[in-house]
Design an enzyme around this catalytic site. Structure first.
Site, PDB file in Angstrom:
ATOM      1  N   GLU A   7      -2.887   9.626 -13.325  1.00 35.48           N
ATOM      2  CA  GLU A   7      -3.496   9.084 -14.542  1.00 35.48           C
ATOM      3  C   GLU A   7      -4.040  10.147 -15.489  1.00 35.48           C
ATOM      4  OE1 GLU A   7      -4.585   6.071 -11.298  1.00 35.48           O
ATOM      5  OE2 GLU A   7      -4.395   8.232 -11.490  1.00 35.48           O
ATOM      6  N   ASP A  80      -4.060   5.956  -8.829  1.00 34.10           N
ATOM      7  CA  ASP A  80      -5.184   5.600  -7.955  1.00 34.10           C
ATOM      8  C   ASP A  80      -4.823   4.517  -6.940  1.00 34.10           C
ATOM      9  OD1 ASP A  80      -6.806   7.427  -9.154  1.00 34.10           O
ATOM     10  OD2 ASP A  80      -7.807   6.005 -10.478  1.00 34.10           O
ATOM     11  N   ASP A  82      -5.631   1.589  -5.905  1.00 42.52           N
ATOM     12  CA  ASP A  82      -6.178   0.236  -6.046  1.00 42.52           C
ATOM     13  C   ASP A  82      -5.252  -0.593  -6.927  1.00 42.52           C
ATOM     14  OD1 ASP A  82      -6.633   1.282  -8.540  1.00 42.52           O
ATOM     15  OD2 ASP A  82      -8.806   1.086  -8.487  1.00 42.52           O
ATOM     16  N   GLU A  84      -5.445  -1.522 -10.105  1.00 38.26           N
ATOM     17  CA  GLU A  84      -5.154  -0.934 -11.415  1.00 38.26           C
ATOM     18  C   GLU A  84      -4.203   0.238 -11.287  1.00 38.26           C
ATOM     19  OE1 GLU A  84      -6.136  -2.030 -14.579  1.00 38.26           O
ATOM     20  OE2 GLU A  84      -6.647  -3.779 -13.373  1.00 38.26           O
ATOM     21  N   TYR A 293     -12.390   8.422  -3.448  1.00 38.06           N
ATOM     22  CA  TYR A 293     -12.163   7.458  -4.528  1.00 38.06           C
ATOM     23  C   TYR A 293     -13.355   6.524  -4.688  1.00 38.06           C
ATOM     24  CZ  TYR A 293      -9.585   4.364  -7.623  1.00 38.06           C
ATOM     25  OH  TYR A 293      -9.182   3.639  -8.703  1.00 38.06           O
ATOM     26  N   ARG A 295     -13.741   3.598  -6.431  1.00 40.61           N
ATOM     27  CA  ARG A 295     -13.611   2.144  -6.613  1.00 40.61           C
ATOM     28  C   ARG A 295     -13.232   1.532  -5.266  1.00 40.61           C
ATOM     29  NH1 ARG A 295     -11.584   4.126 -11.566  1.00 40.61           N
ATOM     30  NH2 ARG A 295     -12.864   3.452 -13.312  1.00 40.61           N
ATOM     31  N   HIS A 340     -10.253   0.695   1.448  1.00 43.31           N
ATOM     32  CA  HIS A 340     -10.539   2.106   1.252  1.00 43.31           C
ATOM     33  C   HIS A 340     -11.769   2.514   2.044  1.00 43.31           C
ATOM     34  CE1 HIS A 340      -8.740   1.334  -2.975  1.00 43.31           C
ATOM     35  NE2 HIS A 340      -7.786   1.579  -2.106  1.00 43.31           N
TER      36      HIS A 340
END
Length: 862
Positions: A7, A80, A82, A84, A293, A295, A340
């Protein structure tokens, strides 16, 4: 060549160092496309088909990715780990497929930390894209779009002044508004407490009265001063001896490592960070490889991380601080869907990272994670009961002693709105002892309403209710602030009038869709999609079949009918019963008018039924008939000494103003903010209407110097150049000499920042070595390195800004700049003709409408 997509450029730079020369790492700069902000982007009649559109400012990044992909033998999507991140990877794949630039081999890799070991391990274990996560992303995105673009137009047409509504946003706002109502309806109760200051062996302590005349004393038992004084006298007259000493051992276990939600809560409590600021700093720490991470709903740590934590504890403390077995935590959060790790440092032998806010947040993460593997704290709670000679009155003292601190030696979790926990030290005391009584007090108290939500307590409440997701809380709360539905004072949420009205409208006409149970239930269904237990179109269909007819039904109603329904719905708040039994709707200005809710061009207000004869109004947000801010109509200050005309104070859309005369010939002047309405006299009215004031002719140019009030406050004007004045009074007091000096100083500073003195010189940029300065601009504070200017976000305190934070803001702004430059007029004359055919060959969707239309509508529909 193998192409890796992540990203952010910071993440790309770090990862490229870990991989061999055969790998090329590029950043997508977040999402590359979205649903266009216009009707028809989601089509419920066609299986909720979605029309995606590339972001207008991502053209340069997309071209670089597409050019590299055409030469690559393998595409590795490393965004990432997740939902998103999965969606960004999917979008990149679909865009490359449309451009016929997709390599033959496409793999997805995820890692929880940006360390060499984690990245290389992930590269060795590629997988395919997770279709369930992609479906869950599409379901959420479509759902939020359908709610925003269906409900917001209803608000715009039926509720003047309303800006938008959203699936999670509206429910979060309802929590804030309901708390405001609780506070306003709260009736304080008086109560008294009686306590004695005692002393034993030179140690002072306090004991409170818990039994009086043989009856147990509850919080509200003593409600009158007379009873309190009688109880005080009884305590003063009695001789108290220790009847019982009770000691209980207590054990406190450490809290688990941070999740997204608990990190936001603790950063708000301990560091004063907003949720959005916390996530921004955490993102940068993650990209720097300092933390895992950020989130996540998980509280568990990897086995190797637990071993590293235990080793660090053993090195820092003696053996008693390390429990025999590693601690294992289980996720208790409702709807936890991310598998996670918890948020932790990537290396437990690194106790510092970054500077400023980065260092403070890292310290919080480090200590919480390390403490989670430490020994429990052992405490001892002591209760002493003392009884007088008659046995009718009892005093009690409580205290808490830490026998072994355990994890408390490193970290203690913050609390929201907690009261004193009686953790005071007590003297050694035994049954039969008679401590000396030094003083007896009787103190008056009043019960307090529930506290307004802080960011920490609101995030905690949303999570408890299962509403939204921790990863979205920051943006949800930011939307409420940006829409002016709430304001923040002393880190607490206050509901604004517009927010209260929107909530009332939604409760009255869309009660189901702002109910906590319904919203939480919808989250469960969306999580079922993530887990492959539900089909995403079926979830959307079940929602849409009821929601669409409901919005159509409300849209058909007249605005006057909407206002009448809200007037009745809000009657208990706006017109509560009066203590004297009189009519709460009676107009306080005229004899027989009735008050009711009215809808105006600029929002709702309370007005008299005898308008226009009676001009009484008050703001919508003043419940219970509070008339402190009521507008009783125009107020005549007096007659102008020269014209004899009335000077009248009035209220308008932009605040209070004064007026003399009528129609086109009328003179008007705004009432300055530094002149409170209560100080507005006839003399001030005459002065304000006399503006602009000519100070005199400049001694060098012979041109006039004029003092006046403008959009940005009081100023001087000479020959097209301006100088600021300190306040309104100075407009009428400044003389020629002072005016010339002020204009000269303003000319030296220059019209823009070039000649302006910096607020602070922060130092050399750690990467470019350019000097970074903190400046004050027309639209607020910003930082600059002489080449790039970056505005300070609202969440950043300019007084606490660090060099590293400023450098990161400048880097982020510079990284975004190339895409914007490409869209400017410079390149258009030479390359416009060449670019159009290329865009068609690549098969890209039309971009121009997105650039023009998306910003305005998208903001309204969030």
């Amino acid at each position: 060549m193998q192409l890796v997509i992540v990203e952010s450029p910071a993440k790309a730079k770090t990862i490229e160092k870990y991989l061999g020369g055969d790998f090329h790492v590029l950043a997508s700069y977040g999402h590359i496309r979205d649903l266009p902000a216009k009707d028809g982007s989601v089509d419920p009649d066609d299986g909720f088909a979605m029309s995606w559109e590339n972001y207008g400012d991502k053209g340069k990044q997309l071209k670089a990715i597409s050019d590299a992909a055409k030469k690559a033998t393998r595409l590795i999507l490393a965004t990432d780990p997740d939902r998103e991140g999965e969606a960004i990877s999917w979008h990149v794949q679909e865009v490359l497929r449309a451009k016929k630039a997709l390599p033959a081999v496409v793999d997805r890799v995820t890692f929880n930390a940006i360390t060499k070991a984690a990245v290389l391990d992930a590269m060795a274990k590629p997988r395919a894209l997770d279709e369930d996560l992609i479906d869950a992303y599409r379901a959420r995105r479509a759902l939020d779009y359908l709610v925003g673009f269906t409900l917001s137009p209803v608000l715009w047409r039926k509720l003047p002044g309303a800006k938008s509504a959203g699936r999670v946003q509206s429910v979060a706002l309802r929590l804030v508004v309901e708390r405001e109502r609780e506070i306003e309806s709260f009736v304080a109760q008086e109560y008294w407490s009686v306590a004695a200051e005692m002393e034993q062996d030179g140690t002072a302590f306090t004991a409170r009265l818990v039994r009086w005349k043989g009856e147990k004393i509850e919080r509200l038992t003593i409600g009158k001063e007379g009873d309190a004084m009688a109880a005080k006298a009884d305590v003063e007259a009695g001789r108290f001896t220790v009847e019982k000493v009770e000691t209980k051992p207590l054990t406190r276990n450490p809290p688990p490592p941070f999740t997204t939600s608990t990190l936001q809560q603790e950063a708000a409590r301990k560091l004063g960070f907003s949720a959005s600021h916390t996530m921004r700093i955490a993102q940068q720490l993650y990209e720097d490889g300092a933390i895992t991470y950020m989130r996540t709903d998980g509280v568990q740590m990897d086995g190797s991380a637990i071993s590293a934590a235990r080793k660090a504890i053993a090195e820092r403390y003696d053996g008693g601080y390390l429990p025999e077995k590693p601690r294992q935590y289980q996720t208790k959060a409702k709807n936890a869907q991310e598998a996670h790790e918890a948020i932790r440092p990537t290396e437990f032998n690194r106790d510092k990272a970054g500077s400023g806010d980065h260092a403070r947040l890292y310290d919080l993460v480090f200590k919480r994670a390390l403490a989670s593997q430490m020994a429990s704290a052992r405490l001892e709670r002591t209760t002493i009961d003392m009884v007088d000679g008659s046995g009718s009155h009892t005093l009690r003292a409580t205290g808490q002693v830490v026998i072994f601190p355990g994890f408390l030696a490193l970290y203690e979790e913050g609390r929201d709105d907690s009261e004193d926990d009686d953790s005071k030290l007590l003297p050694r005391i035994a049954q039969g002892d008679a401590p000396a009584k030094k003083k007896v007090t009787a103190d008056q108290h009043f019960t307090q309403p529930p506290p307004r939500y802080s960011e920490a307590s609101l995030v905690k409440r949303l999570e408890e209710l299962g509403i939204g997701r921790p990863s979205t809380y920051a943006s949800t709360l930011q939307v409420l602030k940006d829409r002016d539905y709430v304001r923040i004072e002393k880190n607490r949420f206050f509901a604004e009038e517009s927010g209260r009205l929107v909530t009332a409208f939604l409760e009255r006409f869309f009660e189901r869709y702002v109910s906590y149970d319904f919203t939480a239930g919808l989250e469960d269904q969306l999580d079922d999609v993530s887990g492959g237990r539900a089909q995403w179109q079926a979830v959307l269909e079940a929602f849409w079949k009821d929601f669409k007819p409901k919005t159509a039904e409300v849209m058909e109603q007249k605005p006057s009918d909407i206002t009448a329904a809200l007037d009745k719905f809000l009657e208990p708040m706006l017109f509560p019963p009066r203590a004297d039994g009189s009519n709460p709707r009676a107009c306080p200005l005229c004899a027989d008018g009735q008050l009711s809710l009215r809808g105006g061009r600029f929002g709702a207000f309370i007005a008299c039924s005898n308008y226009p004869e009676c001009k009484y109004t008050r703001k919508f947000g003043q419940p219970g008939g509070a008339d402190g801010g009521a507008d009783t109509g125009p107020e005549v200050l007096g007659q102008h000494p020269e014209t004899g005309q009335d000077i009248v104070r009035k209220s308008g859309r932009f605040g209070p103003y004064i007026e003399m005369g009528e129609g086109k010939e009328a003179k008007r002047g705004s009432i300055p903010k530094d002149l409170p309405d209560g100080e507005l006299t006839l003399d001030w009215g005459v002065k304000l209407l006399s503006l602009p004031r000519e100070v005199g002719l400049h001694p060098e140019t012979g041109l006039p110097i004029v003092a006046n009030i403008g959009r940005f406050g009081p100023y001087l004007l000479h020959d097209g150049k301006y100088g600021r004045l300190a306040n309104t009074a100075e407009i009428f007091e400044v003389g020629m000499n002072s005016a010339v000096v002020k204009l000269a100083e303003a000319a030296q500073r220059g019209p823009r920042s070039a000649g302006r003195e910096p607020l602070k010189v922060l130092g050399a940029h750690p990467r470019t070595e350019l000097e970074i300065k903190l400046m004050e601009g027309r639209y607020g504070a910003y930082v600059t390195d002489g080449t790039t200017n970056a505005t300070l976000p609202k969440t950043v305190d300019k007084d606490a800004l660090t060099l590293e934070e400023a450098a990161q803001l400048i880097d982020a702004r510079a990284a975004a700049a190339p895409a914007k430059k490409g869209a400017k007029k410079k390149a258009a004359p030479k390359k416009a003709a060449a670019k159009k055919p290329a865009a068609k060959k690549d098969g890209e969707t039309v971009k121009k409408p997105a650039v023009k239309k998306a910003p305005a509508k998208k903001k309204a529909a969030e």
